[in-house]
Design a protein around this motif. Sequence first.
Motif, PDB file in Angstrom:
ATOM      1  N   UNK A  73      50.045  63.203  32.852  1.00 45.16           N
ATOM      2  CA  UNK A  73      48.836  62.751  33.532  1.00 45.16           C
ATOM      3  C   UNK A  73      48.668  61.235  33.338  1.00 45.16           C
ATOM      4  N   UNK A 116      52.767  51.099  41.535  1.00 45.02           N
ATOM      5  CA  UNK A 116      51.895  50.124  42.173  1.00 45.02           C
ATOM      6  C   UNK A 116      50.564  50.058  41.441  1.00 45.02           C
ATOM      7  N   UNK A 154      46.548  48.186  41.479  1.00 48.12           N
ATOM      8  CA  UNK A 154      45.537  47.589  42.335  1.00 48.12           C
ATOM      9  C   UNK A 154      44.409  47.010  41.492  1.00 48.12           C
ATOM     10  N   UNK A 213      53.106  45.443  43.706  1.00 52.84           N
ATOM     11  CA  UNK A 213      54.051  46.484  44.062  1.00 52.84           C
ATOM     12  C   UNK A 213      55.349  46.471  43.271  1.00 52.84           C
ATOM     13  N   UNK A 266      48.784  54.093  40.760  1.00 49.93           N
ATOM     14  CA  UNK A 266      49.273  55.278  41.458  1.00 49.93           C
ATOM     15  C   UNK A 266      50.488  55.782  40.710  1.00 49.93           C
ATOM     16  N   UNK A 286      52.197  64.318  42.461  1.00 47.75           N
ATOM     17  CA  UNK A 286      50.801  64.672  42.231  1.00 47.75           C
ATOM     18  C   UNK A 286      49.941  64.183  43.366  1.00 47.75           C
ATOM     19  N   UNK A 287      48.661  64.192  43.153  1.00 48.34           N
ATOM     20  CA  UNK A 287      47.729  63.820  44.206  1.00 48.34           C
ATOM     21  C   UNK A 287      47.999  62.402  44.686  1.00 48.34           C
ATOM     22  N   UNK A 288      47.948  62.232  45.990  1.00 48.75           N
ATOM     23  CA  UNK A 288      48.186  60.911  46.552  1.00 48.75           C
ATOM     24  C   UNK A 288      46.905  60.118  46.541  1.00 48.75           C
ATOM     25  N   UNK A 289      46.477  59.713  45.399  1.00 47.93           N
ATOM     26  CA  UNK A 289      45.290  58.881  45.269  1.00 47.93           C
ATOM     27  C   UNK A 289      45.474  58.004  44.060  1.00 47.93           C
ATOM     28  N   UNK A 290      44.457  57.281  43.726  1.00 43.75           N
ATOM     29  CA  UNK A 290      44.535  56.331  42.635  1.00 43.75           C
ATOM     30  C   UNK A 290      43.815  56.849  41.401  1.00 43.75           C
ATOM     31  N   UNK A 323      41.705  55.338  38.354  1.00 39.66           N
ATOM     32  CA  UNK A 323      40.980  54.109  38.042  1.00 39.66           C
ATOM     33  C   UNK A 323      40.707  53.969  36.555  1.00 39.66           C
ATOM     34  N   UNK A 324      40.677  52.721  36.091  1.00 41.53           N
ATOM     35  CA  UNK A 324      40.126  52.439  34.785  1.00 41.53           C
ATOM     36  C   UNK A 324      38.604  52.482  34.842  1.00 41.53           C
TER      37      UNK A 324
END
Lengths: 113, 113
Positions: free
Chosen positions: B1, B31, B33, B50, B92, B97-101, B103-104
Motif C-alpha cells: 500500500x 509520478x 504531483x 514524471x 501514483x 491498484x486504483x487509478x488515482x492518487x 495524497x499526503x
Amino acid sequence: NAGVTQTPKFRILKIGQSMTLQCAQDMNHNYMYWYRQDPGMGLKLIYYSVGAGITDKGEVPNGYNVSRSTTEDFPLRLELAAPSQTSVYFCASSWAGTGVEAFFGQGTRLTVV
Amino acid sequence: ELKVEQNPLFLSMQEGKNYTIYCNYSTTSDRLYWYRQDPGKSLESLFVLLSNGAVKQEGRLMASLDTKARLSTLHITAAVHDLSATYFCAAHSSGGGADGLTFGKGTHLIIQP
C-alpha cells in the motif's frame, strides 16, 4: 471554460438520509474521480471511472455508489448518510490516467447531523 | 500500500526566507504531483514530476523528484505572502491498484510580512 462543476456547494443531511452529489466536466475527459477530504488531512480516493460505463473502487468506497452513463457526468450517491461521511468532497477529471494533470472541482461541503 | 508523508505539516516563515517541504512515499511510484489549496478552495495543480531527477520551476517554487530515495521536495525561494496556502504532494503507485492518487496530509504554510 467551466471545467469541472460540482453541485451543491454545501449541504446538511440528517443521519439516514440519502443524496447525490453531482459532478460534470466539459473537457471531454475520460477519467473522473471522487475524493473526500477530512479536516487537516489529504484527499482519499472514493471511486473512479476510466470511461462511460466503467467504474471502480478507490481507497474508501464504503457507503457510496457511483455511475457513469455519459462521459460528462459522474454522480456520487450517498445512501443512509452517517456522521462519518461529514467531509468535503472533490470531483476531478483528466484526459488520461494519472501521469497527466487532473482538474478539480470546487468541492461540496457535506455535514451529516 | 502506497503511503505518502509530508513534513513539516505546519510551517510559519517570514517573507524573504527560503524553505523546503519534503514528501516521502513508501513504495515505487512513477509520478509525483504537487498541488496548492487556498482555504475553502479547490486544488490547483502546481507540478507533475514524471521521472527520476525531474526538476520543475514556476516563479518562486521549484519541485524535484528522486525516485531512488522516494523523495520529492518543494523549495520556496524568497517567500512572499501570496504563497501562503496548504501544499499537498500526491503519488501514483506504479504497481497497479486504483487509478488515482495517494495524497499526503498537506503542509500548511503561513508566510508573515
